[in-house]
Design an enzyme around this catalytic site. Sequence first.
Site, PDB file in Angstrom:
ATOM      1  N   SER A 185      11.176  -5.173  19.687  1.00  0.00           N
ATOM      2  CA  SER A 185      11.920  -4.633  20.827  1.00  0.00           C
ATOM      3  C   SER A 185      11.194  -4.768  22.163  1.00  0.00           C
ATOM      4  O   SER A 185      11.833  -4.843  23.196  1.00  0.00           O
ATOM      5  CB  SER A 185      12.274  -3.167  20.569  1.00  0.00           C
ATOM      6  OG  SER A 185      11.111  -2.414  20.290  1.00  0.00           O
ATOM      7  N   HIS A 224      18.003  -5.513  17.790  1.00  0.00           N
ATOM      8  CA  HIS A 224      18.072  -6.530  18.845  1.00  0.00           C
ATOM      9  C   HIS A 224      18.500  -7.899  18.315  1.00  0.00           C
ATOM     10  O   HIS A 224      18.405  -8.891  19.026  1.00  0.00           O
ATOM     11  CB  HIS A 224      16.721  -6.651  19.549  1.00  0.00           C
ATOM     12  CG  HIS A 224      16.308  -5.385  20.203  1.00  0.00           C
ATOM     13  ND1 HIS A 224      16.802  -4.973  21.423  1.00  0.00           N
ATOM     14  CD2 HIS A 224      15.474  -4.397  19.793  1.00  0.00           C
ATOM     15  CE1 HIS A 224      16.281  -3.798  21.735  1.00  0.00           C
ATOM     16  NE2 HIS A 224      15.470  -3.439  20.763  1.00  0.00           N
ATOM     17  N   LYS A 256      23.715  -1.625  20.994  1.00  0.00           N
ATOM     18  CA  LYS A 256      23.166  -2.623  21.910  1.00  0.00           C
ATOM     19  C   LYS A 256      24.210  -3.715  22.152  1.00  0.00           C
ATOM     20  O   LYS A 256      25.105  -3.514  22.949  1.00  0.00           O
ATOM     21  CB  LYS A 256      21.826  -3.100  21.362  1.00  0.00           C
ATOM     22  CG  LYS A 256      20.814  -1.949  21.517  1.00  0.00           C
ATOM     23  CD  LYS A 256      19.511  -2.081  20.818  1.00  0.00           C
ATOM     24  CE  LYS A 256      18.653  -0.853  21.161  1.00  0.00           C
ATOM     25  NZ  LYS A 256      17.575  -0.598  20.226  1.00  0.00           N
TER      26      LYS A 256
HETATM   27  C1  LIG Z   1      17.019   0.779  19.916  1.00  0.00           C
HETATM   28  C2  LIG Z   1      16.327   0.601  18.626  1.00  0.00           C
HETATM   29  C3  LIG Z   1      16.549   1.458  17.549  1.00  0.00           C
HETATM   30  C4  LIG Z   1      17.343   2.724  17.696  1.00  0.00           C
HETATM   31  O1  LIG Z   1      18.686   2.479  17.857  1.00  0.00           O
HETATM   32  P1  LIG Z   1      19.572   3.548  18.658  1.00  0.00           P
HETATM   33  O2  LIG Z   1      20.977   3.193  18.279  1.00  0.00           O
HETATM   34  O3  LIG Z   1      19.280   3.362  20.100  1.00  0.00           O
HETATM   35  O4  LIG Z   1      19.170   4.894  18.165  1.00  0.00           O
HETATM   36  C5  LIG Z   1      15.978   1.151  16.337  1.00  0.00           C
HETATM   37  N1  LIG Z   1      15.178   0.067  16.194  1.00  0.00           N
HETATM   38  C6  LIG Z   1      14.915  -0.756  17.226  1.00  0.00           C
HETATM   39  C7  LIG Z   1      14.043  -1.943  16.993  1.00  0.00           C
HETATM   40  C8  LIG Z   1      15.462  -0.508  18.469  1.00  0.00           C
HETATM   41  O5  LIG Z   1      15.157  -1.290  19.500  1.00  0.00           O
END
Ligand SMILES: *Cc1c(COP(=O)(O)O)cnc(C)c1O
Length: 386
Positions: free
Chosen positions: A177, A205, A235
């Site tokens: 991330s 991602h 996302k």
């Molecule tokens: C954003 C993210 C999460 C968490 O997801 P949310 O839906 O924002 O709670 C988990 N793992 C990674 C690698 C992330 O970037």
Amino acid sequence: MDFLQDYLTAVKQKDLYRRNLTYEPIDAAHVRFDGKTYLMLASNNYLGLTHHPAVQQAACKAINQYGTGSGGARLTTGTHPEFAELERELAAFKGVEAVLVFNTGYMANVGTISALMGPEDVIFSDELNHASIIDGCRLTKARSVVFRHSDMQHLSQCLAQAPEKSRKLIVVDGVFSMDGDIAPLRDIVELAEQYQAMVMVDDAHATGVLGQGKGTAAHFGLKDRVHIQMGTLSKALGAEGGYVAGSRPLIEYLINKARSYIFSTALSPATIAAARAALSLIAQDPAIVAKLLDNAAFMRAGLRTAGLQVDEGETPIIPVIVGSAATAVRLADELRQAGLIIAAIRPPTVPEGQSRLRITVSAAHDQQELGQAIEKITAAAKRLGL
Ligand SMILES: *Cc1c(COP(=O)(O)O)cnc(C)c1O
């Protein structure tokens, strides 16, 4: 309660103080703040689907038809038909037996890892894994072995040292991330098979980004050798929520055992309807994913040509490592004054001395605006001697 102020003073002194800034979205690529318009380069809204008319209409229609909140947890109040449809469609898209939707990606990781692993077990976790994976490991009584980032030799040594009879789980971000690099999944799967370990990939991602949107396992052609594919609706899918995709027994087990699933009120039908509409757009026309990757390549190439230290990667997460937290904050502030929203990422999110700008690109950006952003970023970085 002096400790509150003591802590806040201490983080301010180290340039690690965090505060919320209020940005009002104008569209998927721009926000308003203090009466000025900014280009958003800090969002994970990779495909701009938060503002796609079909997605917005699906959410509005669901509110009008079903109301706002869900009213309760799915096991007590009942599963809304939108959930059943989304889980079926997502399973078909990913080519797996079944899917379970959680309220957030964070809760999907925490709930799944803690449900699967017990005191006799060993988790092998990449040192750059997301905080929600780390917290999932902390919630178990299993032993966590942290291996050096994408270092397969180290992972292999760690696996060899674990008790042969223990249940083993290797867990990695598919796309990391804060670094935007892709996990070496083929090697991980081979090691897992050699040592009889389960493999879990976090596609937060990678969903809507890699493998025509189907994620990291699809990107490598490994979907039948990855046991647990976690991802988010929050996302690229422009909604909220997390999911786990895998075998039917895995999903039934999680329904029965994952506490973050069992003990939390379900997402609203409008959120699920939005995610369904977004998924259907991606499934029907991968051109939007191609646009995202094209924009990411444009941004990476532009920054590299201008002399910044940027990896030749393929994902839309583009870190520019600057070193100290103070420099990262200063650079982000200057760029905001120049009309760009870019996140300064500092410890503990990244290791000490590796503070960075984390630039994220979306399919909603146009390349003329990205070109102007490249010039501004390069000029500000050069002024700070980077
Ligand atoms: C954003 C993210 C999460 C968490 O997801 P949310 O839906 O924002 O709670 C988990 N793992 C990674 C690698 C992330 O970037």
